[in-house]
Design a protein around this motif. Structure first.
Motif, mmCIF file in Angstrom:
data_model
loop_
_atom_site.group_PDB
_atom_site.id
_atom_site.type_symbol
_atom_site.label_atom_id
_atom_site.label_comp_id
_atom_site.label_asym_id
_atom_site.label_seq_id
_atom_site.Cartn_x
_atom_site.Cartn_y
_atom_site.Cartn_z
ATOM 1 N N ASP A 38 -39.316 -50.483 -15.102
ATOM 2 C CA ASP A 38 -40.162 -49.488 -14.444
ATOM 3 C C ASP A 38 -41.589 -49.557 -14.981
ATOM 4 O O ASP A 38 -42.538 -49.190 -14.296
ATOM 5 C CB ASP A 38 -39.616 -48.067 -14.679
ATOM 6 C CG ASP A 38 -38.267 -47.851 -14.013
ATOM 7 O OD1 ASP A 38 -37.913 -48.667 -13.142
ATOM 8 O OD2 ASP A 38 -37.588 -46.870 -14.360
ATOM 9 N N HIS A 39 -41.729 -50.026 -16.218
ATOM 10 C CA HIS A 39 -43.045 -50.059 -16.854
ATOM 11 C C HIS A 39 -43.602 -51.479 -16.965
ATOM 12 O O HIS A 39 -44.661 -51.680 -17.550
ATOM 13 C CB HIS A 39 -42.962 -49.456 -18.260
ATOM 14 C CG HIS A 39 -42.325 -48.096 -18.289
ATOM 15 N ND1 HIS A 39 -42.962 -46.966 -17.821
ATOM 16 C CD2 HIS A 39 -41.096 -47.691 -18.714
ATOM 17 C CE1 HIS A 39 -42.158 -45.922 -17.959
ATOM 18 N NE2 HIS A 39 -41.029 -46.338 -18.507
ATOM 19 N N ALA A 40 -42.869 -52.453 -16.421
ATOM 20 C CA ALA A 40 -43.229 -53.856 -16.626
ATOM 21 C C ALA A 40 -44.605 -54.207 -16.065
ATOM 22 O O ALA A 40 -45.284 -55.100 -16.584
ATOM 23 C CB ALA A 40 -42.170 -54.765 -16.012
ATOM 24 N N LEU A 41 -45.033 -53.541 -15.012
ATOM 25 C CA LEU A 41 -46.315 -53.853 -14.380
ATOM 26 C C LEU A 41 -47.451 -52.962 -14.884
ATOM 27 O O LEU A 41 -48.576 -53.084 -14.420
ATOM 28 C CB LEU A 41 -46.192 -53.735 -12.851
ATOM 29 C CG LEU A 41 -45.167 -54.670 -12.204
ATOM 30 C CD1 LEU A 41 -45.113 -54.448 -10.704
ATOM 31 C CD2 LEU A 41 -45.497 -56.131 -12.508
ATOM 32 N N ASP A 42 -47.145 -52.079 -15.819
ATOM 33 C CA ASP A 42 -48.158 -51.180 -16.375
ATOM 34 C C ASP A 42 -48.930 -51.934 -17.463
ATOM 35 O O ASP A 42 -48.357 -52.331 -18.481
ATOM 36 C CB ASP A 42 -47.471 -49.948 -16.969
ATOM 37 C CG ASP A 42 -48.463 -48.904 -17.467
ATOM 38 O OD1 ASP A 42 -49.651 -49.242 -17.659
ATOM 39 O OD2 ASP A 42 -48.045 -47.750 -17.676
ATOM 40 N N PRO A 43 -50.242 -52.143 -17.285
ATOM 41 C CA PRO A 43 -51.015 -52.884 -18.292
ATOM 42 C C PRO A 43 -51.140 -52.147 -19.619
ATOM 43 O O PRO A 43 -51.518 -52.745 -20.628
ATOM 44 C CB PRO A 43 -52.396 -53.042 -17.624
ATOM 45 C CG PRO A 43 -52.474 -51.920 -16.634
ATOM 46 C CD PRO A 43 -51.071 -51.720 -16.145
ATOM 47 N N GLY A 44 -50.792 -50.848 -19.636
ATOM 48 C CA GLY A 44 -50.856 -50.076 -20.875
ATOM 49 C C GLY A 44 -49.564 -50.103 -21.662
ATOM 50 O O GLY A 44 -49.442 -49.416 -22.683
ATOM 51 N N VAL A 45 -48.590 -50.898 -21.189
ATOM 52 C CA VAL A 45 -47.292 -50.979 -21.867
ATOM 53 C C VAL A 45 -46.951 -52.450 -22.104
ATOM 54 O O VAL A 45 -47.025 -53.270 -21.189
ATOM 55 C CB VAL A 45 -46.173 -50.335 -21.028
ATOM 56 C CG1 VAL A 45 -44.831 -50.439 -21.762
ATOM 57 C CG2 VAL A 45 -46.497 -48.879 -20.719
ATOM 58 N N TYR A 46 -46.588 -52.773 -23.337
ATOM 59 C CA TYR A 46 -46.128 -54.133 -23.647
ATOM 60 C C TYR A 46 -44.686 -54.044 -24.120
ATOM 61 O O TYR A 46 -44.381 -53.322 -25.073
ATOM 62 C CB TYR A 46 -46.980 -54.797 -24.734
ATOM 63 C CG TYR A 46 -46.501 -56.195 -25.016
ATOM 64 C CD1 TYR A 46 -46.934 -57.269 -24.236
ATOM 65 C CD2 TYR A 46 -45.553 -56.439 -26.006
ATOM 66 C CE1 TYR A 46 -46.460 -58.546 -24.453
ATOM 67 C CE2 TYR A 46 -45.067 -57.709 -26.232
ATOM 68 C CZ TYR A 46 -45.524 -58.768 -25.454
ATOM 69 O OH TYR A 46 -45.034 -60.030 -25.655
ATOM 70 N N ILE A 47 -43.781 -54.757 -23.456
ATOM 71 C CA ILE A 47 -42.356 -54.720 -23.774
ATOM 72 C C ILE A 47 -41.908 -56.097 -24.230
ATOM 73 O O ILE A 47 -42.187 -57.104 -23.583
ATOM 74 C CB ILE A 47 -41.520 -54.298 -22.546
ATOM 75 C CG1 ILE A 47 -41.993 -52.931 -22.024
ATOM 76 C CG2 ILE A 47 -40.038 -54.248 -22.898
ATOM 77 C CD1 ILE A 47 -41.413 -52.577 -20.667
ATOM 78 N N ARG A 48 -41.204 -56.130 -25.342
ATOM 79 C CA ARG A 48 -40.695 -57.410 -25.845
ATOM 80 C C ARG A 48 -39.271 -57.220 -26.348
ATOM 81 O O ARG A 48 -38.984 -56.309 -27.124
ATOM 82 C CB ARG A 48 -41.575 -57.914 -26.989
ATOM 83 C CG ARG A 48 -41.121 -59.213 -27.637
ATOM 84 C CD ARG A 48 -41.264 -60.406 -26.709
ATOM 85 N NE ARG A 48 -41.007 -61.660 -27.413
ATOM 86 C CZ ARG A 48 -41.892 -62.646 -27.520
ATOM 87 N NH1 ARG A 48 -43.096 -62.528 -26.975
ATOM 88 N NH2 ARG A 48 -41.584 -63.754 -28.167
ATOM 89 N N SER A 49 -38.372 -58.052 -25.886
ATOM 90 C CA SER A 49 -37.004 -58.045 -26.377
ATOM 91 C C SER A 49 -36.870 -59.150 -27.406
ATOM 92 O O SER A 49 -37.226 -60.301 -27.147
ATOM 93 C CB SER A 49 -36.027 -58.268 -25.219
ATOM 94 O OG SER A 49 -34.708 -58.032 -25.627
#
Length: 326
Positions: free
Chosen positions: A106-117
């Motif tokens: 849901d947040h993957a396209l938000d430039p203010g959020v970086y997600i890393r597994s």
């Protein structure tokens, strides 16, 4: 042969918030790239600003859903967010972002959020050895808050407490989490307890159990932090205001009492020790390949030397190598 890296340019791009540069830096961390020392030296002046929140709990309590809801609440404050999701999965599989953490997309396209597994790569505690360095990357890249979600196995609950400024422990009704929390010792490491899925039967009883167990714990002096117990239904974003208020209070308490610096000093000491131990193990591995360790083992087996004396000889060989380097 490792590919050459333009570290200054990469750090500059990461500082500017470019996701590909951040991803590249974390990949260098995970791969223990030869440029890692230069990377960490370049990042050091820019660290120490992010509030690190650890999120842990048993499988099935809704960690990923809660993390997603937290990201949304934090983004509503216009904060830049980093998320490290540490998994037991293979580093070649793409991690759980393609599996049980699909909600995080849901947040993957938000430039203010970086997600890393990040894969734990067999680390018994559940947290990857590279996690502290990955935290530094996100901190230096301008994240205001970094959420570290553990897989919730082994000793990950205790490990995340050593790595985070604030530790969030998730529980759920009907899973026996109250008793499990007491057995695992996480009542001592949790700063905020969240009973998620509070729309289920038994939620109030779970809250009472946790509060009672906390009250039975070690005695607290006036001014000490008293962990709150919050009810949420993360899938519907219910209870998030109360949770955010609890996190704000804990962050303020950390700053006012000096505990924030204490925790970060302890975290840095653990990180330094971990890096030093890795280096020592590498040198010991070199001795093994050089048959020095095999010869010591043979002396112990043949009764010519006891294991403590043999260990002293091994340490002496490793430290003499260090002295020679200096």
């Amino acid at each position: 042969m490792a590919r050459a890296v333009d570290v200054p340019a990469l750090v500059e791009q990461a500082r500017a918030g470019r996701p590909r540069a951040v991803a590249r830096l974390i990949s260098l961390v995970e791969d223990a790239h030869p440029a890692l020392r230069e990377v960490m030296a370049a990042l050091a002046p820019h660290t120490g600003n992010a509030h690190v929140i650890g999120i842990t709990g048993s499988p099935g309590v809704g960690k990923s859903t809660s993390t997603s809801a937290l990201v949304k609440a934090l983004r509503a404050r216009d904060l830049r967010i980093g998320v490290l999701a540490v998994d037991p999965s293979s580093p070649f599989s793409g991690g759980a972002l393609l599996g049980d953490r699909v909600r995080m997309q849901d947040h993957a396209l938000d430039p203010g959020v970086y997600i890393r597994s990040m894969a734990s790569r067999g680390h018994l505690g559940g947290l990857s050895w590279a996690t502290p360095q990955a935290l530094r990357v996100l901190d230096a890249a301008g994240c205001d808050v970094v959420l570290v979600e553990t897989v919730g196995v082994g000793q990950s609950e205790v490990e995340i407490a050593a790595m985070a400024d604030t530790t969030l422990v998730l529980l759920a009704p009907g899973m026996g989490d109250g008793i499990q929390a007491a057995k695992a010792g996480i009542l001592e490491v949790g700063d905020v307890f969240v009973v998620n899925k509070a729309d289920r039967d038994g939620a109030d009883a779970t809250v009472r159990d946790i509060r009672h167990m906390i009250s039975l714990g070690e005695s607290r002096s006036p001014g000490d932090w008293r962990p709150p117990v919050v009810k949420t239904v993360a899938s519907r974003e219910e209870g998030m205001d109360e949770l955010m208020a609890s996190l704000d209070k804990h962050q303020a308490w950390l700053g006012e009492t000096g505990h924030l610096r204490e925790r970060r000093l302890r975290r840095a000491a653990d990180e330094i020790e971990s890096i030093a131990l890795v280096q020592l193990r590498e040198r010991m591995g070199d001795l093994r390949h050089g048959r020095g360790l095999d010869e010591l083992a043979a002396q112990v087996v043949d009764g010519h030397q006891d294991p403590y004396a043999a260990a002293d000889s091994l340490v002496a060989a490793v430290t003499s190598d260090v002295d020679h380097v200096q």
